[in-house]
Design a protein around this motif. Structure first.
Motif, short mmCIF file in Angstrom:
data_model
loop_
_atom_site.label_atom_id
_atom_site.label_comp_id
_atom_site.label_asym_id
_atom_site.label_seq_id
_atom_site.Cartn_x
_atom_site.Cartn_y
_atom_site.Cartn_z
N UNK A 136 0.84 -1.19 0.00
CA UNK A 136 0.00 0.00 0.00
C UNK A 136 0.88 1.25 0.00
N UNK A 137 0.67 2.12 -1.00
CA UNK A 137 1.40 3.39 -1.08
C UNK A 137 0.57 4.53 -0.50
N UNK A 138 -0.71 4.54 -0.80
CA UNK A 138 -1.63 5.57 -0.29
C UNK A 138 -2.92 4.90 0.14
N UNK A 139 -3.41 5.27 1.29
CA UNK A 139 -4.73 4.83 1.74
C UNK A 139 -5.59 6.08 1.88
N UNK A 140 -6.52 6.24 0.95
CA UNK A 140 -7.36 7.42 0.96
C UNK A 140 -8.31 7.35 2.15
#
Length: 756
Positions: A424-428
């Motif tokens: 996971x790079x970004x978790x909105x």
């Protein structure tokens, strides 16, 4: 002289090759997949001994070393419409082949030790896969509706028939250990039939089950176990007295199988659930894919085990009871029962309900199911990673244009992950729930991700600024429509949404809604009706305008997007999925390529059907439904043969009175009131139809000239006349209209203006 002859022969060879290419394009340019992704899903397994087991694939049989999981031998050939029945101890196989368009089933019997077919015969009916071998005689029992048929599997001769006219349908059938009786799970009963006399001997009573869905006979023949799938209850019986010894609830979900240990002392009860939720915080808390061990005498649970995989569907036990094969919908695990650990796993499998995508660069394949994400490298054809949904289920999938990341929805958020590692790079931070595969899309620049939540609104996420969010809610009249797909145009100029509005219980009206990007905000433009709610595909036209292909009346239309409305400029006879070629000249559909400007199907080498296509349109991804594998196709050489006609500029279109090409000319007068003439030129004799559309795309008038000869029909006396009325004879209102000519393979569209 010899030199001349050799040159002549060489020329003939060249001409023959050219003729073959022109006359037999499918032979000259037929292609095979360049890669096969995923292992076939086994239909069933059976231990041959403690060290090896049989695997039944959709196409053939494999012998597997149970310790290392490697294939040691293969044999047999299975066709599409076959079922395989395995005998006790897996010494023989019955292959039931249902002949197409007939009521005949061919039966072939195989010896698993010699790998040879030992008999072949026919049954004059289409039977189900509910069949079984006698453990003591060469008898195969088959079921057709409520009828039991016994066959000598060595000769194919009938050994008797049992007609059960007043009994319920059968859900399971087992021979007794001595082969003298057949036990049937039938509704609320367990029936006992004598194999020799073919007579009914009684049934098991004294239970509270609503339905018996499966049976197991203990190896020593003293016990019978049964289960109720829906309630999860397991029942233990004395086989001679037919008395119920004990019953217990095996799981919070469904019981799908029961198996006795080789010494008849332990009952393995296999359960499966479907994500039953006990709390709002963790919807996985209710999962119960376990194997429970019950003491046969006391009915007490003595142990249980489970793996990291979900949706368990069957189990097979080794002869010594130390090893089990656990079959899941997405994997196969060889399990060490005593040490409760996996010996080897086959997880590189694909299920039909998985949603899959090809990366834009054509180098990766991603597959998403509620329980997992799988990724494959196309060059090596190896699985890159497997990620389990340990908290919330996965839904939806979109891959970035640069093929570096992919977006996947969870029940609480959207995650941006690395396509190489799955990390996971970004978790909105905003809750989103996506229920259909088309309801999430990456923008063409990679800056935005659009996803649809359960409130029927669209959430636009900024990859560069995860905290920034834009929510837009489509409205048709006073209603919020059901959104089926979203898509971005080149350079993210537009966002298009396919949706449907419910009119009544039986009818829906489908729409396309359009938003235009103004800096970093998407602003609503307009909506129009289009009754085929497929995901939109975009391209840029030669004049710089944006074109969109979407359905109308179940026939896709090409729409030109203007500031105020979408203008229909062409229609094509294709089905979804469809994509424009990189230059926008052609539409690529399932097995077809269309020149959409002329509504002409391109006659070219055989083009494979596909489910996804790479960004440069050179690599295709398709799904093999029989073997449950992904196929990768390289179609660069096929696309290179596409014709790219050059339109003449400033050149005459006639020579000595002959028309060189078809042409639709501007109507005159224009603007007009109340009548006008539509001129055209034909290069070949054809039947001509002029269709006139309103600015919203509705058909106003259709005028047919019938079959006319090639020629110039630009003069008023020869042009098609329109009196300004619709098909009902009513005068149309002022405004912009579009007229389309259809003449054989030729189609073109122009616009005109009525002023009153």
């Amino acid at each position: 002289m010899k030199t001349c002859i050799n040159l002549l022969l060489q020329s003939l060879r060249v001409y023959l090759v050219l003729i073959c290419i022109l006359c037999f394009p499918c032979i000259a340019f037929s292609i095979e997949p360049i890669a096969t992704i995923g292992k076939p899903i086994p239909d069933s397994h059976a231990f041959l001994n403690n060290d090896s087991f049989l695997r039944v694939l959709p196409t053939h049989f494999q012998i597997i070393d149970s310790q290392i999981g490697e294939v040691v031998d293969e044999f047999g050939e299975l066709t599409k419409n076959t079922d395989v029945i395995i005998s006790p101890n897996a010494t023989h196989l019955a292959v039931l082949n249902h002949l197409k368009d007939t009521e005949i089933t061919t039966v072939s019997i195989w010896d698993t030790n010699t790998h040879e077919q030992i008999s072949l015969w026919e049954i004059p009916s289409t039977i189900s896969d509910l069949a079984g071998f006698s453990p003591t005689q060469p008898i195969l029992a088959t079921i057709l509706n409520r009828e039991i048929n016994l066959w000598n599997w060595q000769t194919g001769e009938s050994a008797g028939t049992v007609e059960r006219e007043n009994f319920p349908m059968i859900s399971d059938m087992r021979f007794s250990s001595d082969g003298r009786h057949i036990f049937l799970a039938s509704g609320q009963n367990i029936e006992v039939w004598n194999v020799e006399t073919l007579l009914f001997e009684g049934q098991f009573d004294g239970h509270s089950a609503n339905q018996f869905d499966g049976l197991a006979i203990s190896p020593d023949g003293s016990r019978i176990a049964s289960f109720d799938f829906m309630t999860g209850f397991v029942y233990m019986w004395d086989s001679k007295s037919r008395h119920l010894l004990w019953e217990t609830k095996n799981s919070i979900g469904k019981t799908i199988q029961v198996i006795f240990s080789p010494d008849s002392q332990i009952l393995y009860a296999v359960s499966r659930t479907y994500g039953l939720s006990k709390s709002n915080n963790n919807p996985w808390e209710g999962w119960d894919d376990k194997v429970r061990l019950w003491d046969v005498k006391s009915g007490q649970q003595i142990d249980s085990f489970e793996t990291k995989f979900r949706q368990l569907r069957n189990m097979v036990l080794s002869p010594n009871g130390k090893t089990a094969i656990l079959g899941y919908y997405d994997a196969v695990v060889v399990w060490d029962i005593e040490n409760k650990k996996s010996l080897n796993e086959l997880s590189d499998t694909i299920m039909p309900f998985d949603y899959f995508r090809l990366s834009p660069d054509g180098k990766s394949v991603l597959s998403v199911a509620p329980d997992y994400i799988k990724a494959w490298d196309i060059d090596s054809q190896e699985m890159r990673f497997l990620i389990f949904a340990d908290e919330y289920r996965f839904q939806g999938l979109a891959i970035s244009p640069d093929s570096k990341y992919f977006a996947v929805c969870r029940e609480t958020t959207v995650e941006l992950r690395d396509i190489q590692t799955g990390q996971v790079e970004i978790k909105f931070p905003h809750p989103i729930s996506v229920w259909h595969k088309e309801e999430i899309a990456y923008s063409t620049t990679g800056k935005w991700i659009a996803a649809v939540n359960t409130f029927r609104s669209i959430v636009i996420l900024d990859v560069e600024n995860p905290e920034k969010i834009q929510r837009i809610t489509p409205i048709i009249g006073q209603k919020t429509p059901r959104i089926s797909a979203v898509g971005f145009s080149p350079n993210d100029e537009y966002l298009a949404v396919s949706c449907s509005e419910r009119i009544d219980n039986n009818n829906h009206q489908n729409w396309i809604l359009l938003w235009k990007r103004v800096e970093d905000t998407f602003v609503f433009q307009y909506a129009w009706q289009a009754s085929f709610p497929a995901p939109p595909a975009f391209t840029n036209d030669a004049d710089g305008s944006t074109l969109l292909v979407a359905g109308k009346d179940n026939e896709p239309y090409i729409w030109k997007l203007t500031a105020r409305r979408a203008i229909p400029i062409a229609s094509v006879d294709i089905v979804y999925p469809f994509q424009f070629s990189t230059d926008g000249r052609y539409l690529i559909s399932n097995g077809q390529i269309w020149d959409w400007r002329t509504s002409r199907l391109i006659n070219q080498p055989s083009f494979p059907e596909f489910d996804d296509i790479s960004q440069d349109r050179s690599v295709l991804l398709s799904y093999n439904f029989r073997e449950h594998q992904y196929l990768i196709w390289d179609v660069k050489h096929l696309l290179s043969f596409l014709p790219y006609p050059v339109e003449p500029k400033g050149k005459m279109i006639t020579t000595l009175g002959l028309i060189k090409r078809n042409q639709l000319l501007q109507n005159f007068p224009n603007p007009f009131n109340p009548e006008t003439w539509i001129p055209f030129r034909l290069a070949d004799e054809s039947s001509v139809t002029i269709d006139i559309y309103s600015s919203s795309g509705e058909l106003v008038r259709s005028i047919s000239t019938g079959n006319i000869k090639a020629g110039d029909y630009s003069a008023q006396s020869q042009a098609v006349h329109w009196d300004g009325k619709n098909n009902k004879g009513e005068p149309v209102s002022s405004g912009i209209y579009f007229y389309t000519i259809n003449a054989g393979d030729f189609s073109a569209t122009r616009k005109m203006l009525i002023k009153k």
